[in-house]
Design a protein around this motif. Structure first.
Motif, PDB file in Angstrom:
ATOM      1  N   ARG A  20       0.841  -1.198   0.000  1.00 30.20           N
ATOM      2  CA  ARG A  20       0.000   0.000   0.000  1.00 30.20           C
ATOM      3  C   ARG A  20       0.879   1.251   0.000  1.00 30.20           C
ATOM      4  O   ARG A  20       0.604   2.227  -0.692  1.00 30.20           O
ATOM      5  CB  ARG A  20      -0.931  -0.010   1.208  1.00 30.20           C
ATOM      6  N   PHE A  21       1.950   1.175   0.756  1.00 27.88           N
ATOM      7  CA  PHE A  21       2.862   2.324   0.801  1.00 27.88           C
ATOM      8  C   PHE A  21       3.562   2.524  -0.547  1.00 27.88           C
ATOM      9  O   PHE A  21       3.602   3.629  -1.077  1.00 27.88           O
ATOM     10  CB  PHE A  21       3.895   2.134   1.911  1.00 27.88           C
ATOM     11  N   ALA A  22       4.083   1.425  -1.104  1.00 28.28           N
ATOM     12  CA  ALA A  22       4.809   1.537  -2.378  1.00 28.28           C
ATOM     13  C   ALA A  22       3.877   2.045  -3.477  1.00 28.28           C
ATOM     14  O   ALA A  22       4.291   2.804  -4.364  1.00 28.28           O
ATOM     15  CB  ALA A  22       5.411   0.192  -2.763  1.00 28.28           C
ATOM     16  N   ALA A  23       2.608   1.650  -3.403  1.00 22.83           N
ATOM     17  CA  ALA A  23       1.663   2.027  -4.458  1.00 22.83           C
ATOM     18  C   ALA A  23       1.270   3.500  -4.378  1.00 22.83           C
ATOM     19  O   ALA A  23       0.719   4.055  -5.332  1.00 22.83           O
ATOM     20  CB  ALA A  23       0.422   1.150  -4.380  1.00 22.83           C
ATOM     21  N   LEU A  24       1.580   4.152  -3.261  1.00 22.05           N
ATOM     22  CA  LEU A  24       1.271   5.584  -3.167  1.00 22.05           C
ATOM     23  C   LEU A  24       2.000   6.335  -4.262  1.00 22.05           C
ATOM     24  O   LEU A  24       1.507   7.303  -4.814  1.00 22.05           O
ATOM     25  CB  LEU A  24       1.721   6.140  -1.808  1.00 22.05           C
ATOM     26  N   SER A  25       3.228   5.883  -4.571  1.00 19.53           N
ATOM     27  CA  SER A  25       3.968   6.587  -5.611  1.00 19.53           C
ATOM     28  C   SER A  25       3.899   5.861  -6.960  1.00 19.53           C
ATOM     29  O   SER A  25       4.354   6.388  -7.958  1.00 19.53           O
ATOM     30  CB  SER A  25       5.423   6.789  -5.173  1.00 19.53           C
ATOM     31  N   ASP A  26       3.376   4.647  -6.980  1.00 16.94           N
ATOM     32  CA  ASP A  26       3.294   3.922  -8.249  1.00 16.94           C
ATOM     33  C   ASP A  26       2.115   2.946  -8.190  1.00 16.94           C
ATOM     34  O   ASP A  26       2.273   1.789  -7.814  1.00 16.94           O
ATOM     35  CB  ASP A  26       4.612   3.163  -8.471  1.00 16.94           C
ATOM     36  N   ASP A  27       0.941   3.437  -8.574  1.00 13.11           N
ATOM     37  CA  ASP A  27      -0.208   2.567  -8.332  1.00 13.11           C
ATOM     38  C   ASP A  27      -0.349   1.459  -9.384  1.00 13.11           C
ATOM     39  O   ASP A  27      -1.208   0.594  -9.274  1.00 13.11           O
ATOM     40  CB  ASP A  27      -1.506   3.337  -8.082  1.00 13.11           C
ATOM     41  N   SER A  28       0.576   1.453 -10.357  1.00 16.21           N
ATOM     42  CA  SER A  28       0.545   0.329 -11.304  1.00 16.21           C
ATOM     43  C   SER A  28       0.965  -0.961 -10.591  1.00 16.21           C
ATOM     44  O   SER A  28       0.750  -2.054 -11.111  1.00 16.21           O
ATOM     45  CB  SER A  28       1.476   0.606 -12.480  1.00 16.21           C
ATOM     46  N   LEU A  29       1.562  -0.838  -9.421  1.00 16.76           N
ATOM     47  CA  LEU A  29       1.984  -2.033  -8.676  1.00 16.76           C
ATOM     48  C   LEU A  29       0.786  -2.921  -8.317  1.00 16.76           C
ATOM     49  O   LEU A  29       0.926  -4.121  -8.109  1.00 16.76           O
ATOM     50  CB  LEU A  29       2.720  -1.642  -7.388  1.00 16.76           C
ATOM     51  N   TYR A  30      -0.386  -2.317  -8.232  1.00 16.91           N
ATOM     52  CA  TYR A  30      -1.574  -3.111  -7.916  1.00 16.91           C
ATOM     53  C   TYR A  30      -2.010  -3.982  -9.097  1.00 16.91           C
ATOM     54  O   TYR A  30      -2.745  -4.946  -8.933  1.00 16.91           O
ATOM     55  CB  TYR A  30      -2.756  -2.205  -7.565  1.00 16.91           C
ATOM     56  N   GLY A  31      -1.556  -3.606 -10.311  1.00 19.04           N
ATOM     57  CA  GLY A  31      -2.033  -4.314 -11.491  1.00 19.04           C
ATOM     58  C   GLY A  31      -3.547  -4.211 -11.550  1.00 19.04           C
ATOM     59  O   GLY A  31      -4.114  -3.156 -11.268  1.00 19.04           O
ATOM     60  N   ARG A  33       5.224 -13.746  -5.796  1.00 21.03           N
ATOM     61  CA  ARG A  33       5.439 -12.870  -6.950  1.00 21.03           C
ATOM     62  C   ARG A  33       5.521 -11.448  -6.406  1.00 21.03           C
ATOM     63  O   ARG A  33       4.590 -10.963  -5.767  1.00 21.03           O
ATOM     64  CB  ARG A  33       4.286 -12.983  -7.942  1.00 21.03           C
ATOM     65  N   ALA A  34       6.653 -10.811  -6.662  1.00 25.26           N
ATOM     66  CA  ALA A  34       6.810  -9.436  -6.186  1.00 25.26           C
ATOM     67  C   ALA A  34       5.882  -8.542  -7.006  1.00 25.26           C
ATOM     68  O   ALA A  34       5.728  -8.748  -8.216  1.00 25.26           O
ATOM     69  CB  ALA A  34       8.255  -9.000  -6.353  1.00 25.26           C
ATOM     70  N   ALA A  35       5.274  -7.568  -6.358  1.00 23.99           N
ATOM     71  CA  ALA A  35       4.364  -6.658  -7.063  1.00 23.99           C
ATOM     72  C   ALA A  35       5.099  -6.005  -8.222  1.00 23.99           C
ATOM     73  O   ALA A  35       6.240  -5.570  -8.079  1.00 23.99           O
ATOM     74  CB  ALA A  35       3.843  -5.599  -6.096  1.00 23.99           C
ATOM     75  N   GLY A  36       4.477  -5.977  -9.372  1.00 22.98           N
ATOM     76  CA  GLY A  36       5.081  -5.351 -10.537  1.00 22.98           C
ATOM     77  C   GLY A  36       6.008  -6.264 -11.321  1.00 22.98           C
ATOM     78  O   GLY A  36       6.552  -5.867 -12.340  1.00 22.98           O
ATOM     79  N   SER A  37       6.197  -7.497 -10.851  1.00 27.08           N
ATOM     80  CA  SER A  37       7.142  -8.385 -11.533  1.00 27.08           C
ATOM     81  C   SER A  37       6.390  -9.452 -12.326  1.00 27.08           C
ATOM     82  O   SER A  37       5.299  -9.870 -11.949  1.00 27.08           O
ATOM     83  CB  SER A  37       8.040  -9.057 -10.495  1.00 27.08           C
ATOM     84  N   ASP A  38       6.989  -9.911 -13.446  1.00 24.36           N
ATOM     85  CA  ASP A  38       6.304 -10.987 -14.154  1.00 24.36           C
ATOM     86  C   ASP A  38       6.918 -12.345 -13.848  1.00 24.36           C
ATOM     87  O   ASP A  38       6.621 -13.340 -14.482  1.00 24.36           O
ATOM     88  CB  ASP A  38       6.233 -10.715 -15.665  1.00 24.36           C
ATOM     89  N   GLU A  39       7.785 -12.379 -12.853  1.00 24.33           N
ATOM     90  CA  GLU A  39       8.365 -13.660 -12.440  1.00 24.33           C
ATOM     91  C   GLU A  39       7.807 -14.057 -11.080  1.00 24.33           C
ATOM     92  O   GLU A  39       7.616 -13.199 -10.222  1.00 24.33           O
ATOM     93  CB  GLU A  39       9.859 -13.478 -12.175  1.00 24.33           C
ATOM     94  N   ALA A  40       7.587 -15.354 -10.908  1.00 22.57           N
ATOM     95  CA  ALA A  40       7.221 -15.820  -9.569  1.00 22.57           C
ATOM     96  C   ALA A  40       8.149 -16.986  -9.225  1.00 22.57           C
ATOM     97  O   ALA A  40       8.618 -17.707 -10.111  1.00 22.57           O
ATOM     98  CB  ALA A  40       5.769 -16.262  -9.541  1.00 22.57           C
ATOM     99  N   TRP A  41       8.415 -17.167  -7.933  1.00 28.01           N
ATOM    100  CA  TRP A  41       9.355 -18.201  -7.500  1.00 28.01           C
ATOM    101  C   TRP A  41       8.787 -19.001  -6.348  1.00 28.01           C
ATOM    102  O   TRP A  41       7.991 -18.496  -5.559  1.00 28.01           O
ATOM    103  CB  TRP A  41      10.679 -17.562  -7.089  1.00 28.01           C
ATOM    104  N   ARG A  42       9.248 -20.243  -6.296  1.00 33.90           N
ATOM    105  CA  ARG A  42       8.827 -21.070  -5.169  1.00 33.90           C
ATOM    106  C   ARG A  42      10.063 -21.527  -4.394  1.00 33.90           C
ATOM    107  O   ARG A  42      10.992 -22.091  -4.933  1.00 33.90           O
ATOM    108  CB  ARG A  42       8.034 -22.291  -5.650  1.00 33.90           C
ATOM    109  N   TRP A  43       9.985 -21.258  -3.107  1.00 35.97           N
ATOM    110  CA  TRP A  43      11.035 -21.662  -2.159  1.00 35.97           C
ATOM    111  C   TRP A  43      10.455 -22.843  -1.409  1.00 35.97           C
ATOM    112  O   TRP A  43       9.285 -22.802  -1.005  1.00 35.97           O
ATOM    113  CB  TRP A  43      11.257 -20.481  -1.231  1.00 35.97           C
TER     114      TRP A  43
END
Ligand code: ADP
Length: 631
Positions: free
Chosen positions: A46-57, A141-151
Motif C-alpha cells: 500500500r505504501f509503495a503504491a502511493l507513488s506507483d499505483d501500477s503495482l496493484y495491477g 510474486r513481487a508486485a510489478g514483476s512478471d516472475e514468480a518463484w517457489r522456495w
C-alpha cells in the motif's frame, strides 16, 4: 528448469532447531506469525503504491486468505501484498540478517524453558512454520514483476528454489502438516485462532469454508456442498477503535504483532489527540528487554508511523530518542503528507511535536508504573540502565527522568535498586544539603568503598551506583530538586555543619599532630599523587584516593585504559587515616627506604580498593612481602 538446491546459513539451522523444540508447547503461534508477515506485506505494498499505483495491477484488493486442504494435509496462508523476488526469498528465508544472532545463540542455556523465552525475545517469525510443518513452500510474486518463484524446504538444512508460473501477486506460504497436527485442518479451530491472535489485523483475513446444505424439499431434496469464503477478523486498525471497546487481550495480541515479542507487554497507553494537529498514539512497554538492548546496536524498529491508517515506515529513530528504544507502538497522524520521506521526517515541525508528545506519554506511562513498587522493580531491572542514558541525551526532561531513577543505597536493601531521589531527600539528615553517591563496577565494590566510612559513622545515606552507565550519567547531572549531587570519592567532603564542637576540635588536633607524617609521605610519593592529606572520610581503612570533581572514577579509568585509551587527567590525592595501626606503624619507621615502601603500600592499596589497576603489580607484591617479613 530443475529446482536449484541451496543450504541454509549455519545460524538458521540452529535457530530453526531451537524453535521447533522449545516452542512446541505454543505451536499455534505459527499462524499468528505468518499472518503478521502477510499483513506487513500488504502494508508495504500500500505504501509503495502511493507513488506507483501500477503495482496493484488489476488487483487492488489487499487481503489475506487461509485455505485448508484435508486431503493434502495442508494449510496455506496467502497475502496479496508486496511479495518477494528470487533474491529476496533467498535473503529473507535462507539467512538471518539480524545483527547479534551469534551472541544470541551463544547466550542459550540448553534449558528449554529459558531458551523458549529467549527465542521469543529474538523474534520468532517465519521459521515458526516448521514447528508444525514437515514441508513448507513459499510461492511469491513481487508486485510489478512478471516472475514468480517457489522456495521449499523441510527445515533440515537445505531449501530449493524454482520458478512458479501463474502464481498471483503476493505470497502463499503452504504448510504440509506433520502427523498429529490435524487440528489445523479444522476451519473452526483456525478461525478461533485468527480471532484470538489476529483479530486486530487491519486487512480482511478470509477463510475458505466448505458448507453442506440441503436444497429443495421432499423427494427433491439433495445435499449440496459449497465453498464459501468468510472474513474472520474485524479488519479494522485496532488503534482507530475507541479504548472502551478494546479488550486487554486485543491490545496484547496487537503488541505481539508489531513487536515480534513472544511475551506480553508490561503496560500500554492509547491516546487520541485532536486539535491543530490530530494523531493517535498507542505505545507499549515490553516486559522483557531484548537481548541486545544494551549493546545499543539493536535495529531501531517497533514504532510504526502511519498516516491516515496507511503504514508509512518504521520510524523509531525519528519519533523516539535512543534512551527509549525499548518502546513499541504505533503513531498515526492525520496531518502528515502521505509521501513523507525519512529526510522530511527529520526536519518536519509536525513530527517534532509528535515526538515530544510521544516522549511525554512514555515518561508518564513509566511514572504511573513507578507508583507500583513491585511492577516498577521488574521494569527497572530490565530497562533501568537504558533509561539512565536519558538525563544526558534529553536535557529538557532531565528532572522528570531523575525522578524515575532508582538506586541501591546504604540505607536500602542490599543490591536492590529501589531508592528514588525523592526517598533519599526525604531521609536527609538535618544540615545535609547534598545528595551523596559513589560509583563502582559492582555492588560489592560500591558498598565496601572506604569512602563510605565517615558517612556510615555519621549515619548519612549514600547512593550506591554500580551500572556502567552511572559514572557517565552522573558526569552530566548537577542537581535534583535543588540539591547538588556529590560523589563521595571526589573533591572535598565537608560535613562540618553536621559535626558537633568536640568532633571538630578532635579533627583539627589530628591534623596538626599528623603534619610531619603527611610531609614525609608527600615526599615519598612525589610524582604519584597531587598531595597527601589527613582524611576525614576514613574510620576503618588506612588510606583512600580522592579525585578532583572533573576526573573519571578510578574503575572507569582502568576500564578505558584496558580498552587502549589514553587517560590523561590530574593525579589523585592520597588521604590517610592517622588513627589506623598501619599508618601508625609507618610513622614509626625511621629508615627512609622502608618508609617509602610503606608509603607506596598505602597508595597501591587505596588504588586497588577503588577497582584501579597497579602500574607495577610485581613491585607491590615485593614491597608487601618485605614489610610482612620485617621484625
Ligand atoms: P521478521 O518478520 O521478524 O523480519 P521473518 O523471519 O518472519 O522475520 O521474515 C523475514 C523477512 O521475510 C521479513 O522481514 C520480510 O521481509 C520477508 N517476508 C516474510 N514473509 C513475507 C510475506 N508474506 N510477504 C513478503 N515478505 C515476507
Amino acid at each position: 528448469m530443475p529446482a536449484e538446491k541451496r543450504e541454509f546459513q549455519a545460524e538458521v539451522r540452529q535457530v530453526l532447531d531451537l524453535m521447533v523444540h522449545s516452542l512446541y508447547s505454543n505451536k499455534e503461534i505459527f499462524l499468528r506469525e505468518l499472518i503478521s508477515n502477510g499483513s506487513d506485506a500488504c502494508d508495504k505494498l500500500r505504501f509503495a503504491a502511493l507513488s506507483d499505483d501500477s503495482l496493484y495491477g488489476d488487483r487492488p484488493e489487499l487481503y489475506l486468505e487461509i485455505v485448508q486442504d484435508k486431503e493434502a494435509r495442508s494449510i496455506s496462508i496467502y497475502d496479496s501484498g508486496i511479495g518477494m523476488s528470487h533474491d529476496e526469498l533467498v535473503d529473507n528465508l535462507g539467512t538471518i540478517a539480524r545483527s547479534g544472532t551469534r551472541s544470541f545463540l551463544a547466550s542459550l542455556t540448553g534449558d528449554q524453558q529459558a531458551d523458549a523465552h529467549l527465542i521469543g525475545q529474538f523474534g520468532v517469525g517465519f521459521y515458526s512454520a516448521f514447528i508444525v510443518a514437515e514441508q513448507v513452500e513459499v510461492t511469491s510474486r513481487a508486485a510489478g514483476s512478471d516472475e514468480a518463484w517457489r522456495w521449499a524446504s523441510d527445515g533440515q538444512g537445505e531449501y530449493t528454489m524454482e520458478p512458479a508460473e501463474g502464481a498471483p501477486r503476493g505470497t502463499t506460504v503452504k504448510l504440509t502438516l506433520k502427523d498429529g497436527e490435524e487440528e489445523f485442518l479444522e476451519p473452526f479451530r483456525v478461525s478461533a485462532l485468527v480471532r484470538k491472535y489476529s483479530d486486530h489485523i487491519a486487512f480482511p483475513i478470509k477463510l475458505e469454508k466448505t458448507v453442506v446444505e440441503t436444497e429443495g424439499e421432499g423427494d427433491e431434496a439433495e445435499e449440496v456442498t459449497r465453498v464459501e469464503t468468510e472474513v474472520v477478523n474485524q479488519a479494522s486498525a485496532l488503534w482507530t477503535r475507541s479504548k472502551s471497546e478494546i479488550e486487554d487481550e486485543e491490545y496484547q495480541a496487537f503488541y505481539k504483532h508489531i513487536s515480534h515479542d513472544f511475551g506480553d507487554p508490561l503496560t500500554w497507553a492509547h491516546n487520541r489527540v485532536e486539535g491543530n494537529q490530530s494523531y493517535t498514539t498507542l505505545l507499549f512497554l515490553p516486559e522483557q528487554a531484548p537481548f541486545d538492548l544494551l549493546l545499543g546496536r539493536e535495529e531501531r524498529t517497533g514504532l510504526k508511523l502511519y498516516v491516515r491508517r496507511v503504514f508509512i515506515m518504521d520510524a523509531a529513530e525519528q519519533l523516539l530518542p535512543t534512551y527509549l528504544r525499548f518502546v513499541r507502538g504505533v503513531v498515526d497522524s492525520d496531518d502528515l503528507p502521505l509521501n513523507v520521506s525519512r529526510e522530511l521526517l527529520q526536519e518536519n515541525a509536525l513530527v517534532r511535536k509528535i515526538r515530544s508528545s510521544v516522549v511525554k506519554r512514555v515518561l508518564d506511562m513509566i511514572g504511573k508504573l513507578a507508583q507500583d513498587d513491585d511492577r516498577y522493580k521488574d521494569f527497572w531491572s530490565q530497562f533501568g540502565a537504558t533509561l539512565k542514558e536519558g538525563p544526558v541525551e534529553d536535557f529538557s526532561n532531565q528532572e522528570k527522568l531523575l525522578k524515575l531513577m532508582r538506586f541501591a543505597s546504604t540505607a536500602g536493601d542490599g543490591d536492590a535498586q529501589t531508592t528514588s531521589l525523592e526517598d533519599y531527600i526525604g531521609r536527609m539528615k538535618g544540615g545535609q544539603d547534598k545528595i551523596y553517591f559513589v560509583t563502582a563496577d559492582s555492588y560489592q565494590a560500591a558498598s565496601n568503598s572506604p569512602h563510605l566510612e565517615v558517612f556510615r559513622k555519621q549515619g548519612i545515606e549514600v547512593l550506591l551506583m554500580y551500572d556502567r552507565v552511572d559514572e557517565w550519567m552522573m558526569g552530566h547531572v548537577r542537581e535534583f530538586d535543588g540539591k547538588p549531587f556529590q560523589s563521595v570519592a571526589k573533591g572535598d567532603i565537608d560535613l562540618s555543619n553536621m559535626e558537633n564542637e568536640s568532633d571538630k576540635q578532635a579533627r583539627e588536633q589530628a591534623e596538626e599532630s599528623a603534619k610531619p607524617l603527611i610531609d614525609r609521605l608527600g615526599k615519598a610519593l612525589e610524582g604519584q599523587v597531587e598531595e597527601v592529606r589527613v582524611s576525614h572520610r576514613l574510620t576503618d581503612s588506612p588510606s583512600c584516593l580522592v579525585l578532583s570533581e572533573q576526573d573519571m572514577a578510578v574503575h572507569m579509568q582502568s576500564l578505558l585504559k584496558q580498552a587502549g585509551h589514553d587517560m590523561p587527567g590530574s593525579k589523585p590525592r592520597l588521604e590517610v587515616n592517622p588513627e589506623h595501626p598501619l599508618v601508625q606503624k609507618a610513622e614509626k619507621e625511621s629508615d627512609d627506604e622502608r618508609f617509602a615502601d610503606w608509603a607506596f603500600m598505602l597508595f597501591d592499596q587505596a588504588l586497588l580498593a577503588e577497582g584501579g589497576q597497579l602500574d607495577d603489580p610485581a613491585a607491590f607484591v615485593r614491597r608487601m612481602n618485605g614489610l610482612l617479613l620485617s621484625e
